[in-house]
Write a protein that holds these residues in place. Structure first.
Motif, PDB file in Angstrom:
ATOM      1  N   THR A 235     -57.446 -19.020 -20.663  1.00 19.68           N
ATOM      2  CA  THR A 235     -57.615 -19.709 -19.380  1.00 19.68           C
ATOM      3  C   THR A 235     -56.338 -19.610 -18.556  1.00 19.68           C
ATOM      4  O   THR A 235     -56.384 -19.404 -17.333  1.00 19.68           O
ATOM      5  N   LEU A 236     -55.188 -19.744 -19.200  1.00 20.26           N
ATOM      6  CA  LEU A 236     -53.909 -19.559 -18.513  1.00 20.26           C
ATOM      7  C   LEU A 236     -53.846 -18.185 -17.854  1.00 20.26           C
ATOM      8  O   LEU A 236     -53.445 -18.048 -16.688  1.00 20.26           O
ATOM      9  N   MET A 237     -54.257 -17.169 -18.585  1.00 20.60           N
ATOM     10  CA  MET A 237     -54.230 -15.815 -18.052  1.00 20.60           C
ATOM     11  C   MET A 237     -55.204 -15.675 -16.886  1.00 20.60           C
ATOM     12  O   MET A 237     -54.908 -15.034 -15.877  1.00 20.60           O
ATOM     13  N   ALA A 238     -56.374 -16.291 -17.008  1.00 19.09           N
ATOM     14  CA  ALA A 238     -57.368 -16.224 -15.931  1.00 19.09           C
ATOM     15  C   ALA A 238     -56.832 -16.868 -14.657  1.00 19.09           C
ATOM     16  O   ALA A 238     -56.992 -16.331 -13.554  1.00 19.09           O
ATOM     17  N   ILE A 239     -56.170 -18.015 -14.801  1.00 18.56           N
ATOM     18  CA  ILE A 239     -55.606 -18.695 -13.633  1.00 18.56           C
ATOM     19  C   ILE A 239     -54.513 -17.838 -13.005  1.00 18.56           C
ATOM     20  O   ILE A 239     -54.401 -17.727 -11.782  1.00 18.56           O
ATOM     21  N   GLU A 240     -53.691 -17.194 -13.843  1.00 15.85           N
ATOM     22  CA  GLU A 240     -52.643 -16.318 -13.323  1.00 15.85           C
ATOM     23  C   GLU A 240     -53.229 -15.150 -12.546  1.00 15.85           C
ATOM     24  O   GLU A 240     -52.623 -14.630 -11.618  1.00 15.85           O
ATOM     25  N   ARG A 241     -54.431 -14.715 -12.942  1.00 20.24           N
ATOM     26  CA  ARG A 241     -55.067 -13.569 -12.286  1.00 20.24           C
ATOM     27  C   ARG A 241     -55.979 -13.998 -11.136  1.00 20.24           C
ATOM     28  O   ARG A 241     -56.816 -13.230 -10.681  1.00 20.24           O
ATOM     29  N   ASN A 242     -55.803 -15.233 -10.689  1.00 16.53           N
ATOM     30  CA  ASN A 242     -56.546 -15.757  -9.540  1.00 16.53           C
ATOM     31  C   ASN A 242     -58.050 -15.877  -9.786  1.00 16.53           C
ATOM     32  O   ASN A 242     -58.850 -15.767  -8.845  1.00 16.53           O
ATOM     33  N   ALA A 243     -58.433 -16.120 -11.030  1.00 20.58           N
ATOM     34  CA  ALA A 243     -59.845 -16.388 -11.320  1.00 20.58           C
ATOM     35  C   ALA A 243     -60.232 -17.739 -10.723  1.00 20.58           C
ATOM     36  O   ALA A 243     -59.371 -18.560 -10.388  1.00 20.58           O
ATOM     37  N   SER A 244     -61.522 -17.987 -10.587  1.00 22.99           N
ATOM     38  CA  SER A 244     -62.001 -19.267 -10.077  1.00 22.99           C
ATOM     39  C   SER A 244     -61.589 -20.388 -11.031  1.00 22.99           C
ATOM     40  O   SER A 244     -61.998 -20.394 -12.196  1.00 22.99           O
ATOM     41  N   PRO A 245     -60.798 -21.357 -10.595  1.00 24.92           N
ATOM     42  CA  PRO A 245     -60.381 -22.446 -11.485  1.00 24.92           C
ATOM     43  C   PRO A 245     -61.566 -23.245 -12.009  1.00 24.92           C
ATOM     44  O   PRO A 245     -61.574 -23.665 -13.166  1.00 24.92           O
ATOM     45  N   GLY A 246     -62.576 -23.456 -11.160  1.00 29.68           N
ATOM     46  CA  GLY A 246     -63.748 -24.208 -11.597  1.00 29.68           C
ATOM     47  C   GLY A 246     -64.453 -23.540 -12.758  1.00 29.68           C
ATOM     48  O   GLY A 246     -64.761 -24.181 -13.770  1.00 29.68           O
ATOM     49  N   LEU A 247     -64.688 -22.235 -12.640  1.00 27.53           N
ATOM     50  CA  LEU A 247     -65.359 -21.496 -13.722  1.00 27.53           C
ATOM     51  C   LEU A 247     -64.474 -21.449 -14.967  1.00 27.53           C
ATOM     52  O   LEU A 247     -64.966 -21.595 -16.096  1.00 27.53           O
ATOM     53  N   ALA A 248     -63.164 -21.239 -14.759  1.00 24.75           N
ATOM     54  CA  ALA A 248     -62.248 -21.123 -15.903  1.00 24.75           C
ATOM     55  C   ALA A 248     -62.185 -22.424 -16.691  1.00 24.75           C
ATOM     56  O   ALA A 248     -62.255 -22.423 -17.928  1.00 24.75           O
TER      57      ALA A 248
END
Length: 362
Positions: free
Chosen positions: A334-347
């Motif tokens: 999840t940390l990596m997803a947030i760093e890659r600008n993924a949707s915070p809600g989905l993550a």
């Protein structure tokens, strides 16, 4: 040192290995962060990955999670093999192309002018092994018995670095110099290094580590690529305002009240990305402390609490050796997803399901 052996730094490790694999290795770098966060260990792991003759690249599944060849889940995209000749020599801190520079004191009858890291190299290697490359400057000074002497990096060390980088590498693809606590360089040493940092000879890799740049020359800082190492000083040193947020979330995950979980995720998604990442780092530390309490039978004493007596006395019992890997893996991804600008809600919704499932498999 392999990245796998460094606690809670998989997000940064993945960024570092990706840069190396893309061939974008900066010849002069600064790893900035506390010793307790694994800054030195990361620098050594970085150099080991650069030199590894059989780099391991792990296979991602449909969800983007990596797995080793035996199917074991891992939070890393790649790592050094740990078994090739280059890896074994670096792990033993004995590679002929790896040179260590560190704060030191005069030894024996040496004058301050003749003091250098070379004179204390064996003692420094023993120190690194003793503290698994996570020792602090204070601990090193205690090992050296500094007393009234000044533990610094002097011009003699800078002259040696210039000499090292003008030699041919024996085995490694790069001539490697690791400067531990570069903020302890005196003015003469820093000025001596300026040209080498700016215009090194071919195939040179200089990595400095430091806890602060306040005492470093601006002319040095401007010539290096800086990597900030996230701080892990134990749960008590992370923002206290995350505790109520964490407690509320964990309780919702136990009840699996989807309406309230969704509302919690919506609120978290409104936070800035940096705060979201800091909260996830807090969660990693919280889970680590809970595991320590569990395996010690509740006797492990942390210097903090979640501020909720009932939660403090019970939650740690559901964080076990059987589910901690899955929990940590989920948080790291999840940390990596947030760093890659993924949707915070989905993550965060995906993370909620994964942690809820893991906690039920205690």
């Amino acid at each position: 040192m392999q990245f796998e052996k460094i606690i809670n730094q998989s997000v940064l490790a993945n960024r570092l290995t990706a840069v190396i694999d893309e061939g974008r290795i900066s010849h002069a770098q600064l790893f900035l962060g506390n010793s307790s966060s694994g800054t030195l260990a990361l620098a050594i792991a970085y150099m080991q990955y650069v030199c590894c003759q059989n780099r391991q690249h792990y296979t991602p599944d449909a969800d983007g999670h990596w797995h080793k060849a035996d199917g074991t889940a891992i939070a890393l995209r790649a790592d050094s093999c740990g078994t090739c000749p280059a890896c074994r020599k670096i792990e033993a801190l004995q590679h002929p192309d790896l040179h260590f520079i560190f704060p030191n004191i005069p030894t024996g009858d040496d004058s301050a002018k003749s003091a250098s890291s070379e004179n204390l190299l064996e003692q420094y290697r023993d120190f690194l092994i003793k503290y698994n490359q996570h020792g602090t400057l204070k601990q090193w000074f205690e090992e050296m018995r500094v007393e009234n002497k000044q533990g610094i990096i002097r011009e003699r060390d800078a002259d040696n670095i210039v000499r090292y980088v003008n030699l041919q590498a024996y085995e490694a693809p790069y001539k490697l110099v690791l400067i531990w606590h570069a903020e302890k360089m005196n003015l003469a040493a820093a000025n001596t290094l300026l040209k080498t940092i700016e215009e090194p000879t071919g195939r040179t890799l200089i990595i400095m580590t430091a806890e602060s740049t306040e005492r470093m020359l601006d002319t040095v800082i401007s010539r290096v690529q800086q990597t900030n190492v996230p701080t892990f000083g134990g749960i008590e040193n992370v923002s206290a305002d995350f505790a109520p947020l964490f407690v509320a979330w964990m309780r919702l995950l136990f009840k699996l009240d989807m309406v309230k979980v969704s509302a919690w995720v919506d609120e978290m998604a409104k936070e800035g990305r940096e705060r979201q990442k800091q909260f996830l780092l807090y969660c990693l530390e919280a889970m680590r402390v809970c595991l320590l309490r569990n395996v010690s039978g509740g006797t492990y004493r942390a210097t903090m609490s979640f501020g909720d007596e009932k939660f403090d006395g019970s939650f740690y019992t559901v964080v076990t050796p059987n589910n901690i890997a899955a929990i940590n893996d989920a948080i790291n991804h999840t940390l990596m997803a947030i760093e890659r600008n993924a949707s915070p809600g989905l993550a965060f919704m995906s993370l909620s399901f994964k942690i809820s499932s893991a906690l039920r498999k205690k």
